[in-house]
Design a protein around this motif. Structure first.
Motif, mmCIF file in Angstrom:
data_model
loop_
_atom_site.group_PDB
_atom_site.id
_atom_site.type_symbol
_atom_site.label_atom_id
_atom_site.label_comp_id
_atom_site.label_asym_id
_atom_site.label_seq_id
_atom_site.Cartn_x
_atom_site.Cartn_y
_atom_site.Cartn_z
ATOM 1 N N ARG A 16 0.863 -1.188 0.000
ATOM 2 C CA ARG A 16 0.000 0.000 0.000
ATOM 3 C C ARG A 16 0.890 1.225 0.000
ATOM 4 N NH1 ARG A 16 -5.230 1.813 1.592
ATOM 5 N NH2 ARG A 16 -5.148 3.845 2.599
ATOM 6 N N ASN A 35 1.111 5.457 -0.120
ATOM 7 C CA ASN A 35 0.397 6.731 0.034
ATOM 8 C C ASN A 35 -1.082 6.533 0.366
ATOM 9 O OD1 ASN A 35 2.739 8.173 -0.609
ATOM 10 N ND2 ASN A 35 2.316 7.964 -2.801
ATOM 11 N N GLY A 36 -1.348 5.431 1.071
ATOM 12 C CA GLY A 36 -2.711 5.233 1.556
ATOM 13 C C GLY A 36 -3.676 4.722 0.509
ATOM 14 N N LYS A 37 -3.231 4.372 -0.724
ATOM 15 C CA LYS A 37 -4.150 3.903 -1.759
ATOM 16 C C LYS A 37 -3.571 2.664 -2.447
ATOM 17 C CE LYS A 37 -6.235 8.377 -2.803
ATOM 18 N NZ LYS A 37 -6.569 9.351 -3.844
ATOM 19 N N TRP A 62 -19.237 0.945 2.043
ATOM 20 C CA TRP A 62 -17.964 1.458 1.541
ATOM 21 C C TRP A 62 -16.802 0.562 1.987
ATOM 22 C CZ3 TRP A 62 -13.667 3.075 4.273
ATOM 23 C CH2 TRP A 62 -12.699 3.779 3.561
ATOM 24 N N ILE A 70 -5.876 1.612 8.183
ATOM 25 C CA ILE A 70 -5.749 2.817 7.357
ATOM 26 C C ILE A 70 -7.050 3.100 6.621
ATOM 27 C CG2 ILE A 70 -4.569 3.802 5.357
ATOM 28 C CD1 ILE A 70 -2.056 2.301 6.299
ATOM 29 N N ILE A 71 -7.693 2.039 6.115
ATOM 30 C CA ILE A 71 -8.958 2.219 5.401
ATOM 31 C C ILE A 71 -10.014 2.833 6.325
ATOM 32 C CG2 ILE A 71 -10.918 0.971 4.399
ATOM 33 C CD1 ILE A 71 -8.980 -0.930 3.112
ATOM 34 N N ASN A 98 -9.516 4.551 9.077
ATOM 35 C CA ASN A 98 -9.133 5.913 9.463
ATOM 36 C C ASN A 98 -9.379 6.925 8.361
ATOM 37 O OD1 ASN A 98 -7.789 6.377 12.234
ATOM 38 N ND2 ASN A 98 -7.066 4.359 11.617
ATOM 39 N N ASP A 99 -9.241 6.497 7.106
ATOM 40 C CA ASP A 99 -9.569 7.407 6.005
ATOM 41 C C ASP A 99 -11.026 7.863 6.101
ATOM 42 O OD1 ASP A 99 -7.056 7.337 4.953
ATOM 43 O OD2 ASP A 99 -7.504 5.885 3.373
ATOM 44 N N TYR A 100 -11.897 6.910 6.393
ATOM 45 C CA TYR A 100 -13.319 7.243 6.497
ATOM 46 C C TYR A 100 -13.594 8.035 7.767
ATOM 47 C CZ TYR A 100 -18.209 6.553 5.194
ATOM 48 O OH TYR A 100 -19.497 6.746 4.771
ATOM 49 N N ASP A 128 -11.631 10.078 9.232
ATOM 50 C CA ASP A 128 -11.198 11.460 9.008
ATOM 51 C C ASP A 128 -12.320 12.291 8.384
ATOM 52 O OD1 ASP A 128 -8.647 11.668 10.072
ATOM 53 O OD2 ASP A 128 -7.716 10.765 8.313
ATOM 54 N N LYS A 129 -13.045 11.689 7.445
ATOM 55 C CA LYS A 129 -14.153 12.403 6.815
ATOM 56 C C LYS A 129 -15.249 12.700 7.840
ATOM 57 C CE LYS A 129 -13.322 10.127 2.376
ATOM 58 N NZ LYS A 129 -13.861 9.218 1.334
#
Length: 633
Positions: free
Chosen positions: A7, A9-11, A149, A203-204, A206-208, A210-211
């Motif tokens: 993985r 840069n988070g993607k 998601w 990480i997945i 935490n990405d959500y 953060d939103k």
């Protein structure tokens, strides 16, 4: 199945296997938490410079198909609720950590929370309860959207790995059941054995998260004071040695009509056939008139209606909230039912482990009933109002507060000051007192004598402060009348014991320093009818030292002292600039400021532009007004 998770840069790199995502049956990932490890992870996250929102220490995760979930809904719903509660707790943990780190050098409250681990935990609980009850996180749709998601993101990643290892051609030839079985094996293996996968999992999420954080709190647009108010809700400061003393008091109005109304609320209201209202006469000093309830309240006797001390508590709390937030007596502000419960010193139940936290429904309904009573409280009085420093007799009619049900389902109310009290919040008639929160926190049913005596004495001490005559004796009959109690003629000793017990409690709690009779002979109690003699006895009640010190400072607040304290403003040009700066900062119009200091709008305009030199009287009023507004900022 040994390929490492990659993985950058988070993607993840998108792969051609994504087209098979629709072939995968709906699935869920269950997280089973080990509470001891969770507590350690929670403590460690606070100490990190920047902790992740969601962390997986002490978690065992398993994949199940949705059909298995549907076959055992009770079991899996409980596990799902636990997972959601933990996620909300971690969001609250992250928010409090962020606020502390950002504001601890600028706010005594955040410094206190930073230094006291117990208060930090209470602050997290307070934010957690607000997230759970007052935001979109209490809506099922938000969680369903997140699950969809998350499910798609995990499925796409696993299928990419499967395509890399087994080849796309092989996967394409599998039947749907075979593809799902293979998918289950891969995902289950990674959940149990791959630290890299669990890191990607985190990480997945935490990405959500953060939103969600960005939706919940706009940090950059909040003042420190607004953040303090958000984080302080629900925190019990009473057990902390770091608590500033001013947090133990609220400010309420101290004018004679306000006190007269409070005392009238202790009395029984009788049904008036002509007015078709429950009514109560008011007679206190220069204040006389009528108090009415405009709406019949359920579960009350037809001929009489009695309010409770909780109703008076709510009146004081509305007043305190208005004085703390409003910048002008005509402002409309909001208040939450839960905020009123917090001011009374009640702590919400802790949530977690499938339990819903927060206040009980019965507690909220009782506060809402008090708000309805105050909303329907109509006052018609004749009293003295000060206009331009001179007393003027006026008749005032209207509500104490105009309360609007802005959002009753969420227990949020809008309200403004009614026409009865607004004349006493500007100009020379303005006067407020500091009322100890402890008075509000006494039980409204078992400690009503303590509540009422505490209120009355703090009102009297503020009145006596002008002359410093705190040792002036009080007739016991006057005190009994002020708290809505009467002598038990048959058993006067019961009245005396309850009265003295209330004074002892107030002394033990630091709300008065001492009390004693003036020239009372105890032998009188042996005579017949001694109760009436006792009623006419006098008693001296000494205020706490902090009350004397506070009002001694107020007494010194003369025009001369103010001019000395603000020498940089004595130049009329600088004063005009400062007046305009404070007025604009607080969102007040020229007419509103003119009303506050009892001069014309045109006069204020010329002062602000430096054209006219204000008189000594007006200059003193402007300086006092500036000081009041600066304290509110």
């Amino acid at each position: 199945m040994t390929k490492k998770v990659v993985r950058r840069n988070g993607k993840r790199n998108e792969g051609k296997a994504r087209q098979l995502t629709n072939e995968i049956d709906n699935f869920l990932i269950l997280c089973i938490y080990e509470q001891q490890k969770e507590a350690i992870a929670n403590q460690e996250s606070i100490e990190k410079e920047k902790a992740p929102i969601y962390y997986i220490s002490g978690v065992k995760s398993f994949m199940i198909w949705e059909k298995a979930y549907q076959e055992n809904p009770a079991v899996f719903n409980s596990l799902r609720q636990i997972a959601r509660d933990r996620f909300i707790h971690q969001l609250a943990d992250h928010i409090v950590h962020f606020l502390i780190e950002k504001n601890k050098n600028y706010s005594s409250l955040f410094t206190t929370v930073f230094l006291d681990h117990q208060l930090r935990g209470l602050a997290i609980s307070a934010i957690e309860n607000r997230l759970r009850t007052d935001t979109f996180l209490n809506e099922e749709a938000a969680w369903e959207e997140f699950c969809q998601w998350f499910q798609r993101g995990i499925a796409e990643w696993v299928l990419d790995v499967m395509a890399d290892e087994l080849g796309m051609e092989h996967l394409s030839q599998l039947k749907k059941a075979e593809l799902n079985q293979l998918f289950y094996q891969y995902l289950s293996n990674y959940l149990l054995n791959s630290k890299e996968f669990l890191s990607m999992f985190t990480i997945i999420v935490n990405d959500y998260a953060d939103k969600w954080i960005n939706q919940l709190f706009k940090y950059s647009k909040c003042t420190v004071q607004e953040l303090e108010k958000a984080i302080a809700h629900g925190v019990d400061w009473r057990n902390s040695s770091l608590v500033p003393s001013q947090r133990e008091n609220i400010c309420v109005m101290n004018n004679a009509p306000y006190q007269a109304v409070r005392e009238a609320l202790y009395q029984v209201f009788h049904w008036d056939q002509e007015k078709e209202r429950y009514c109560r006469r008011i007679q206190k000093g220069h204040v006389q008139g009528l108090l009415m309830i405009n709406e019949i309240v359920e579960d009350q006797n037809v001929d009489r209606f009695t309010l409770t001390d909780l109703d008076v508590d709510v009146l004081d709390m509305l007043c305190a909230n208005f004085l703390a937030i409003a910048k002008h007596h005509e402002d409309v502000i909001t208040i939450e039912v839960d905020e009123l419960l917090r001011m009374r010193g009640l702590l919400p139940k802790r949530g977690g482990e499938g339990r819903r936290g927060g206040y009980e429904r019965s507690q909220r309904l009782r506060i809402m009933k008090s708000l309805t009573i105050i909303k329907n409280l109509w006052i018609d009085i004749e009293t003295v109002v000060y206009q331009k420093g001179k007393p003027v007799e006026k008749r005032l009619m209207g509500n104490a507060f105009d309360v609007y049900d802005q959002n009753e389902s969420q227990q949020v109310y809008k309200y403004k000051l009614g026409p009865i009290f607004s004349p006493f919040l500007y100009g020379s008639g303005r006067q407020v007192i500091h009322l100890p929160l402890k008075i509000l926190q006494y039980d409204p049913y078992r400690r009503s004598w303590e509540k009422r005596l505490g209120r009355y004495m703090h009102w009297r001490w503020r009145v006596q402060a002008k002359k410093g005559d705190y040792l002036k004796p009080h007739y016991i009959s006057t005190l009994l009348a002020a708290i809505g109690e009467s002598l038990n003629i048959r058993l006067p000793s019961r009245t005396r014991e309850r009265f003295e017990s209330a004074l002892d409690t107030l002394q033990e709690d630091g709300l008065l320093s001492a009390w004693y009779y003036e020239a009372w002979e105890e032998s009188i109690v042996d005579s017949k009818g001694w109760g009436n003699t006792w009623k006419q006895a006098k008693i001296i009640i000494q205020p706490p030292e902090e009350v004397i010190e506070r009002y001694a400072q107020l007494k010194k607040t003369t025009f001369e002292v103010k001019v000395k304290d603000h020498q940089s403003l004595t130049d009329h040009v600088l004063l005009g600039k400062r007046v305009r700066e404070v007025r604009v900062t607080n969102g007040l119009s020229l007419s509103q400021l003119a009303q506050e200091v009892e001069v014309s709008q045109a006069y204020i305009s010329t002062i602000e532009r430096g054209i006219k030199v204000p008189s000594k009287r007006v200059e003193g009023k402007l300086l006092r007004w500036i000081e009041i507004m600066e304290k509110r900022q």
